[in-house]
Scaffold this active site. Structure first.
Site, PDB file in Angstrom:
ATOM      1  N   LYS A  49       0.818  -1.205   0.000  1.00 34.81           N
ATOM      2  CA  LYS A  49       0.000   0.000   0.000  1.00 34.81           C
ATOM      3  C   LYS A  49       0.854   1.257   0.000  1.00 34.81           C
ATOM      4  O   LYS A  49       0.397   2.337  -0.321  1.00 34.81           O
ATOM      5  CB  LYS A  49      -0.900   0.011   1.249  1.00 34.81           C
ATOM      6  CG  LYS A  49      -1.786  -1.183   1.396  1.00 34.81           C
ATOM      7  CD  LYS A  49      -2.504  -1.146   2.767  1.00 34.81           C
ATOM      8  CE  LYS A  49      -3.148  -2.482   3.044  1.00 34.81           C
ATOM      9  NZ  LYS A  49      -3.607  -2.589   4.443  1.00 34.81           N
ATOM     10  N   GLY A  50       2.112   1.121   0.410  1.00 39.65           N
ATOM     11  CA  GLY A  50       2.952   2.280   0.716  1.00 39.65           C
ATOM     12  C   GLY A  50       3.082   3.313  -0.386  1.00 39.65           C
ATOM     13  O   GLY A  50       3.245   4.493  -0.110  1.00 39.65           O
ATOM     14  N   GLU A 105       7.887   2.610  -6.100  1.00 38.51           N
ATOM     15  CA  GLU A 105       8.047   2.078  -4.741  1.00 38.51           C
ATOM     16  C   GLU A 105       8.077   3.213  -3.718  1.00 38.51           C
ATOM     17  O   GLU A 105       8.569   4.305  -4.018  1.00 38.51           O
ATOM     18  CB  GLU A 105       9.358   1.293  -4.653  1.00 38.51           C
ATOM     19  CG  GLU A 105       9.202  -0.210  -4.781  1.00 38.51           C
ATOM     20  CD  GLU A 105       8.736  -0.863  -3.475  1.00 38.51           C
ATOM     21  OE1 GLU A 105       8.043  -0.210  -2.669  1.00 38.51           O
ATOM     22  OE2 GLU A 105       9.079  -2.034  -3.276  1.00 38.51           O
ATOM     23  N   ASP A 106       7.603   2.936  -2.529  1.00 33.62           N
ATOM     24  CA  ASP A 106       7.670   3.934  -1.459  1.00 33.62           C
ATOM     25  C   ASP A 106       9.089   4.059  -0.915  1.00 33.62           C
ATOM     26  O   ASP A 106       9.665   5.130  -0.887  1.00 33.62           O
ATOM     27  CB  ASP A 106       6.670   3.614  -0.328  1.00 33.62           C
ATOM     28  CG  ASP A 106       6.822   2.194   0.240  1.00 33.62           C
ATOM     29  OD1 ASP A 106       7.626   1.396  -0.278  1.00 33.62           O
ATOM     30  OD2 ASP A 106       6.114   1.887   1.218  1.00 33.62           O
ATOM     31  N   ASP A 109      14.647  -0.431   1.344  1.00 29.33           N
ATOM     32  CA  ASP A 109      15.440  -0.621   2.556  1.00 29.33           C
ATOM     33  C   ASP A 109      16.562  -1.612   2.246  1.00 29.33           C
ATOM     34  O   ASP A 109      17.614  -1.226   1.768  1.00 29.33           O
ATOM     35  CB  ASP A 109      14.524  -1.079   3.689  1.00 29.33           C
ATOM     36  CG  ASP A 109      15.252  -1.192   5.016  1.00 29.33           C
ATOM     37  OD1 ASP A 109      16.346  -0.603   5.149  1.00 29.33           O
ATOM     38  OD2 ASP A 109      14.745  -1.861   5.925  1.00 29.33           O
ATOM     39  N   PHE A 158      13.509   4.469  11.074  1.00 29.70           N
ATOM     40  CA  PHE A 158      12.238   4.052  10.486  1.00 29.70           C
ATOM     41  C   PHE A 158      11.380   5.298  10.279  1.00 29.70           C
ATOM     42  O   PHE A 158      11.382   6.207  11.107  1.00 29.70           O
ATOM     43  CB  PHE A 158      11.528   3.081  11.433  1.00 29.70           C
ATOM     44  CG  PHE A 158      10.462   2.269  10.752  1.00 29.70           C
ATOM     45  CD1 PHE A 158      10.794   1.134  10.026  1.00 29.70           C
ATOM     46  CD2 PHE A 158       9.129   2.646  10.844  1.00 29.70           C
ATOM     47  CE1 PHE A 158       9.806   0.385   9.397  1.00 29.70           C
ATOM     48  CE2 PHE A 158       8.148   1.901  10.208  1.00 29.70           C
ATOM     49  CZ  PHE A 158       8.483   0.771   9.488  1.00 29.70           C
ATOM     50  N   VAL A 159      10.673   5.361   9.152  1.00 35.44           N
ATOM     51  CA  VAL A 159       9.866   6.547   8.848  1.00 35.44           C
ATOM     52  C   VAL A 159       8.418   6.168   8.574  1.00 35.44           C
ATOM     53  O   VAL A 159       8.123   5.030   8.178  1.00 35.44           O
ATOM     54  CB  VAL A 159      10.432   7.329   7.639  1.00 35.44           C
ATOM     55  CG1 VAL A 159      11.777   7.963   7.984  1.00 35.44           C
ATOM     56  CG2 VAL A 159      10.554   6.444   6.405  1.00 35.44           C
ATOM     57  N   ARG A 171      -0.364   6.474   7.544  1.00 29.17           N
ATOM     58  CA  ARG A 171      -0.221   6.565   6.086  1.00 29.17           C
ATOM     59  C   ARG A 171      -0.734   7.896   5.537  1.00 29.17           C
ATOM     60  O   ARG A 171      -0.296   8.354   4.498  1.00 29.17           O
ATOM     61  CB  ARG A 171      -1.011   5.431   5.393  1.00 29.17           C
ATOM     62  CG  ARG A 171      -0.457   4.052   5.604  1.00 29.17           C
ATOM     63  CD  ARG A 171      -1.093   3.087   4.612  1.00 29.17           C
ATOM     64  NE  ARG A 171      -0.936   1.694   4.982  1.00 29.17           N
ATOM     65  CZ  ARG A 171       0.130   0.936   4.685  1.00 29.17           C
ATOM     66  NH1 ARG A 171       1.135   1.464   4.024  1.00 29.17           N
ATOM     67  NH2 ARG A 171       0.176  -0.323   5.042  1.00 29.17           N
TER      68      ARG A 171
HETATM   69  P1  IMP Z   1      13.031  -3.988   1.738  1.00 30.94           P
HETATM   70  O1  IMP Z   1      12.530  -5.255   1.093  1.00 30.94           O
HETATM   71  O2  IMP Z   1      13.914  -4.296   2.941  1.00 30.94           O
HETATM   72  O3  IMP Z   1      13.739  -3.068   0.766  1.00 30.94           O
HETATM   73  O4  IMP Z   1      11.781  -3.258   2.369  1.00 30.94           O
HETATM   74  C1  IMP Z   1      10.927  -2.502   1.578  1.00 30.94           C
HETATM   75  C2  IMP Z   1       9.530  -2.415   2.163  1.00 30.94           C
HETATM   76  O5  IMP Z   1       9.554  -2.412   3.588  1.00 30.94           O
HETATM   77  C3  IMP Z   1       8.873  -1.095   1.753  1.00 30.94           C
HETATM   78  O6  IMP Z   1       8.140  -1.227   0.560  1.00 30.94           O
HETATM   79  C4  IMP Z   1       8.013  -0.778   2.961  1.00 30.94           C
HETATM   80  O7  IMP Z   1       6.729  -1.352   2.826  1.00 30.94           O
HETATM   81  C5  IMP Z   1       8.717  -1.418   4.128  1.00 30.94           C
HETATM   82  N1  IMP Z   1       9.547  -0.448   4.861  1.00 30.94           N
HETATM   83  C6  IMP Z   1      10.897  -0.388   4.896  1.00 30.94           C
HETATM   84  N2  IMP Z   1      11.335   0.631   5.654  1.00 30.94           N
HETATM   85  C7  IMP Z   1      10.224   1.249   6.099  1.00 30.94           C
HETATM   86  C8  IMP Z   1      10.011   2.434   6.932  1.00 30.94           C
HETATM   87  O8  IMP Z   1      10.937   3.111   7.409  1.00 30.94           O
HETATM   88  N3  IMP Z   1       8.706   2.754   7.161  1.00 30.94           N
HETATM   89  C9  IMP Z   1       7.647   2.046   6.663  1.00 30.94           C
HETATM   90  N4  IMP Z   1       7.796   0.963   5.875  1.00 30.94           N
HETATM   91  C10 IMP Z   1       9.079   0.565   5.603  1.00 30.94           C
HETATM   92 MG    MG Z   2       4.656  -1.314   4.839  1.00 28.00          MG
END
Ligand code: IMP
Ligand code: MG
Length: 185
Positions: A49-50, A105-106, A109, A158-159, A171
């Site tokens: 949803k992000g 993508e939002d 990470d 974390f944000v 959100r």
């Molecule tokens: P990754 O697979 O570790 O790159 O994580 C990506 C997903 O984790 C994003 O699409 C978000 O949904 C979630 N995510 C990662 N960091 C944050 C954050 O700081 N706040 C909220 N959601 C996050």
């Molecule tokens: Mg999320």
């Protein structure tokens, strides 16, 4: 006015990126995409949803006949730590074959979610596949992710806000805030 009154949602922590900064950045990203895709009709694929709020604003900054689709993946559950497991919860409706796809993508990470999605979408034979990420957390990715469009690089915190949640909350905030679990919410 307290943030509680402003959002009805408590105060998750200090503002990291203001709504004005988001707007300026998105205008710039939209101009770049408009220039790069002249004469084409890109298909924007939003990751739910992000990315929903970013996708809506980004699309309005692009002066091209864009089309939309969405997919939902689950990688975090409701906690703030990655499980490393990516699961498609909702797949796309449209056929990607021959399309100019922009994956929206939002936040990137670890890059696990993006890596998985990129492979998954590439297997559907799009003409081109690029990534537009609003946020990239500095120094957390294990390999080069080849991100064509990036809004902001952010520190480890974390944000929340502007589509991003913790446990489905925050959100709707119009800006990005650092999340402080022991804050005054
Ligand atoms: P990754 O697979 O570790 O790159 O994580 C990506 C997903 O984790 C994003 O699409 C978000 O949904 C979630 N995510 C990662 N960091 C944050 C954050 O700081 N706040 C909220 N959601 C996050
Ligand atoms: Mg999320």
């Amino acid at each position: 006015m307290s943030s509680e009154a402003e959002t009805g949602n408590g105060d998750p922590g200090p503002i990291l990126i203001s709504d004005d900064e988001l707007a300026a950045c998105i205008t710039e990203l939209g101009s770049r995409i408009t220039a790069d895709y002249q004469g084409r009709a890109p298909l924007m694929v939003g990751v739910l949803k992000g990315a929903f709020m970013f996708m809506a604003d980004l699309a309005r900054a692009i002066e091209l006949p864009v089309e939309f689709d969405f997919m939902a993946v689950s990688s975090y559950g409701s906690s703030t730590r990655t499980s490393g497991v990516v699961r498609i919860v909702k797949d796309l409706d449209l056929d990607l074959a021959g399309r100019d796809v922009i994956l929206v993508e939002d936040i990137i990470d670890s890059g696990l979610t993006l890596n998985y999605l990129r492979k998954n979408l590439a297997a559907r034979n799009p003409a081109t596949l690029e990534v537009c990420a609003l946020l990239v957390r500095k120094g957390r990715q294990y390999e080069d992710l080849d991100l064509r469009y990036v809004g902001f690089e952010i520190p480890p915190d974390f944000v929340v806000g502007y589509g991003l949640d913790v446990g489905e909350r925050y959100r709707q905030l119009p800006h990005i805030r650092q999340y402080q679990p022991n804050g005054n919410s």
